[in-house]
Design an enzyme around this catalytic site. Sequence first.
Site, PDB file in Angstrom:
ATOM      1  N   SER A 177       0.797  -1.227   0.000  1.00 18.41           N
ATOM      2  CA  SER A 177       0.000   0.000   0.000  1.00 18.41           C
ATOM      3  C   SER A 177       0.830   1.278   0.000  1.00 18.41           C
ATOM      4  O   SER A 177       0.341   2.331  -0.408  1.00 18.41           O
ATOM      5  CB  SER A 177      -0.939   0.014   1.213  1.00 18.41           C
TER       6      SER A 177
ATOM      7  N   HIS B   5      -0.189   4.964   7.204  1.00 18.24           N
ATOM      8  CA  HIS B   5       0.466   5.541   6.032  1.00 18.24           C
ATOM      9  C   HIS B   5       0.797   7.020   6.230  1.00 18.24           C
ATOM     10  O   HIS B   5       0.003   7.769   6.797  1.00 18.24           O
ATOM     11  CB  HIS B   5      -0.431   5.371   4.804  1.00 18.24           C
TER      12      HIS B   5
ATOM     13  N   ASP C  61      -3.324   8.299   7.967  1.00 19.83           N
ATOM     14  CA  ASP C  61      -4.257   7.382   8.627  1.00 19.83           C
ATOM     15  C   ASP C  61      -3.496   6.649   9.731  1.00 19.83           C
ATOM     16  O   ASP C  61      -2.517   7.171  10.259  1.00 19.83           O
ATOM     17  CB  ASP C  61      -4.922   6.436   7.617  1.00 19.83           C
TER      18      ASP C  61
END
Length: 381
Positions: free
Chosen positions: A52, A348, A345
Site C-alpha cells: 500500500s 500511512h 491514517d
Amino acid sequence: MSLKTKSAPFFLLVILTFVFLSPICNGDQFCKFARKNDECTKVQGMFVFGSSLVDNGNNNFLVKSLAKANYLPYGVDFPLLEPTERFTNGKNVIDLLGDHLKIPTYIPSFNDPSTKGSKIIHGVNFASGGSGILDDTGVVAGEVISLNQQIRNFENVTLPELEEQIECNSKKSLKNYLFVVGSGGNDYSLNYFLGLVNKNITTIQDFTANLTITLSHQLKRLYDMGARKFVVMALYPNGCSPMARARNPNATDCIQILNDAAQLFNTNLRTLVDSPTLQMPDSTIVIVNAYKIIMDILQNPSPYGFSDTKNPCCDVATIQEGGTGTLCKKGGNVCSDRNANVYFDGLHPTEAVNFVLANKAFSSNLIDEVYPINVHLLSIV
C-alpha cells in the site's frame, strides 16, 4: 597518391569516433522510446511492485479486497481532486519520484483496463495494498496480489506488450527503466505477528532470513528478464504508527518489537545487496532507508515542518468500532493542516512525509539514507 586518397581513412576515423562516442540520450537507438533524445535521460519510466505504500489503484479492481483507499478523504490533496487509491492525502512516494525523474505521466495501475497500448511505455504500477513478499501474506485483507503474482503479471502481460510498443526486446529496453520494490512490512504485521507463519519457522530471525532470500529470488527473476536498475524501499518504523500505538494503549513510546523486526529485515537487505552470491552482474540496487528518514522526522519533527508525530490526520475506524485502526473512515473528518502531520491514517504517511522520502531518495549523498548511490545517480548510469 592524391591528398584525397590519403585523407579518406582519417575522415572515416573521425566519423566513426563521433558516432560511437556521441551520447545516445534515450539509452538505445533501436528502441522506440517515448522520451526525446534532447532530454538526455537513461530512464524511460518505472515499474513498481509492492504494497500500500506504493500502490496507486490496483485493489480498486479486486472485488473481495478490504484494503482500498478509493474514497475520501484519501486523495483530498491529489491534483485530480479525487480519491485515487493512494493511501495518503495526495501524492505517494512513487508519484514524487516520477516528478524528480520528469516522467510525463502518472504511472498507471496494472489492473485498470485502460492500462494498455501507449499508456504503458512510461511504466506500470503492479503494487497491491495488503500484499507481501510471501504468497500467504495478506489473506486477512481479503483479496490481494502477492509480489510473486505482480511479477508474473509483468512478465506475462505487460512485458510482451511493451516490446511490441517500443519495437525492442526486453534485454535492450528494460535497462532503461527503474524497478521499484516496496514490500515486506505486511509480511510481519499481517503474517508473522498474527501467527500465520509456517510452523517450521519459529523465530523472527528464521522468518526474516526466509523473507530476504525470497525477495532475492524475486529480484533475480526481474533481472533475468532484463531489469538492471533497482530501487528497494527499506521497511518503515511501523512500531511508531498510530495503529501500533492504538493496539498497545499502555505503551508510551513506539512498539519496539515491531521496529526491531523492521530493522532486522533492513539489515538483511543491506547484506543481501552487498552479497556476491546475488549473481546479478551489471545491475545496481539502491536501498532507500525509509526507516532512518522517517525516524529522523519523528525524533526531530520541527526542522521538517511537522508538529504532530503520533496521531492520524483522518478519522480512523478503531478496533472497538469494528475497524482495524488503519484506514480512514469513509467521508470522515480530516485535519486542516496536512503538512503538519506525519501520519495521514493509522499507518500511512502524509504527502509531506512522502515528499521528504522522495527528495532524499533522489538526491541524498548520505549512505545511511540511500545506499550505495542515490536515485538520481542511478538514473544516469
